[in-house]
Design an enzyme around this catalytic site. Sequence first.
Site, short mmCIF file in Angstrom:
data_model
loop_
_atom_site.label_atom_id
_atom_site.label_comp_id
_atom_site.label_asym_id
_atom_site.label_seq_id
_atom_site.Cartn_x
_atom_site.Cartn_y
_atom_site.Cartn_z
N CYS A 69 0.82 -1.21 0.00
CA CYS A 69 0.00 0.00 0.00
C CYS A 69 0.86 1.26 0.00
CB CYS A 69 -0.95 0.00 1.19
SG CYS A 69 -0.14 -0.02 2.80
N ASN A 70 2.10 1.16 0.45
CA ASN A 70 2.95 2.35 0.55
C ASN A 70 4.08 2.42 -0.47
OD1 ASN A 70 1.69 3.73 2.66
ND2 ASN A 70 2.66 2.44 4.20
N SER A 90 9.83 2.82 6.35
CA SER A 90 8.38 2.66 6.43
C SER A 90 7.70 3.89 7.00
CB SER A 90 8.03 1.45 7.31
OG SER A 90 8.51 0.25 6.74
N GLY A 133 -13.03 -7.58 2.93
CA GLY A 133 -11.81 -8.31 2.63
C GLY A 133 -11.49 -9.26 3.77
N GLY A 163 -7.98 -10.61 3.98
CA GLY A 163 -6.54 -10.85 3.86
C GLY A 163 -5.78 -10.52 5.12
#
Length: 415
Positions: free
Chosen positions: A50-51, A104, A184, A186
């Site tokens: 996502c990043n 991150s 979702g 996941g």
Amino acid sequence: MQLTAVGLNHQTAPLSIREKLAFAAAALPEAVRNLARSNAATEAVILSTCNRTELYCVGDSEEIIRWLADYHSLPIEEIRPYLYTLDMQETVRHAFRVACGLDSMVLGEPQILGQIKDAVRAAQEQESMGAKLNALFQKTFSVAKEVRTDTAVGENSVSMASASVKLAEQIFPDIGDLNVLFIGAGEMIELVATYFAAKNPRLMTVANRTLARAQELCDKLGVNAEPCLLSDLPAILHDYDVVVSSTASQLPIVGKGMVERALKQRQSMPLFMLDLAVPRDIEAEVGDLNDAYLYTVDDMVNIVQSGKEARQKAAAAAETLVSEKVAEFVRQQQGRQSVPLIKALRDEGEKARKQVLENAMKQLAKGATAEEVLERLSVQLTNKLLHSPTQTLNKAGEEDKDLVHAVAQIYHLDK
């Protein structure tokens, strides 16, 4: 071809760009195989979260950028401003830092290491990795383990999952009074749902493409959790106070119209929506609706910074360790690249030795004294070994300072 990396992340590109360059999990194996068999690269690993989207390759960075643009059917000039391209040493440092959580949004977060391992596994299954990338990622995993063991960089980090609950608590006073919907099933949703479950919400529902996977997650949560299908969303959305979504869909699952209808039925009760997917699961226009509080991964920055100051002290120690490991790895790789040259150099030396020795034996057979033969042998051997370096230096002159310095180093003349 050299080791290189091309990519973008939350620091260089907004969500609107990152989602255009994301690789769906189902499409990634074919994509990495395609890249490694293209003109751009001979080895490839694609990391897409996502990043960040990053392509670690043995190849040509400009051709890799072209491949990336073509794959996503985007003009190359639209994406170029957001991309970084790294040379061999920069690629090594970047891979180490990313795996350690030093690059991150959540400093020191552990999830990225698992995501890198998944990316490497996918590349290995597609036979898209060779000696250079295998060496890089073996060392990357070793360094990440050492950094996380020997430093406190990952301690007390606020994960994206725990931050989701903190954000909901800023809007609602008591999670225990809420109905929470997860879209979702996941890894990310499982992490978020686990944090919410610890707050004992009134009801938790997991909506997924397959009911079996939704039920599996509900069983793990072990609280008031029930499964449903994605197709049920329009009929049930109004029943929920909190919606957290993270799927691998390439198109939005929740549209503005669906949310508008749900809000009418909720009669001005607020609806908290957290979209952790890239590409986004919830249409951005939903954020314009009254009583709909829509947040994306980029909105989480301030929340996940909690405790960052303490972790940054540990990060300094981690950065020092990473620098040491980068230098060590680069030396090893350069040493391996020098092996063929060293062998060729020794072969030339051996050839010269045999020629001079053969001449010496002939001189002895003709009756020359050992002293004369040894004198002539030593002069001939010196001339043969130094002829090529001397000739090259004479041609280079003072202009090629790098060559002059290298020769001085080789023969220890720079003391």
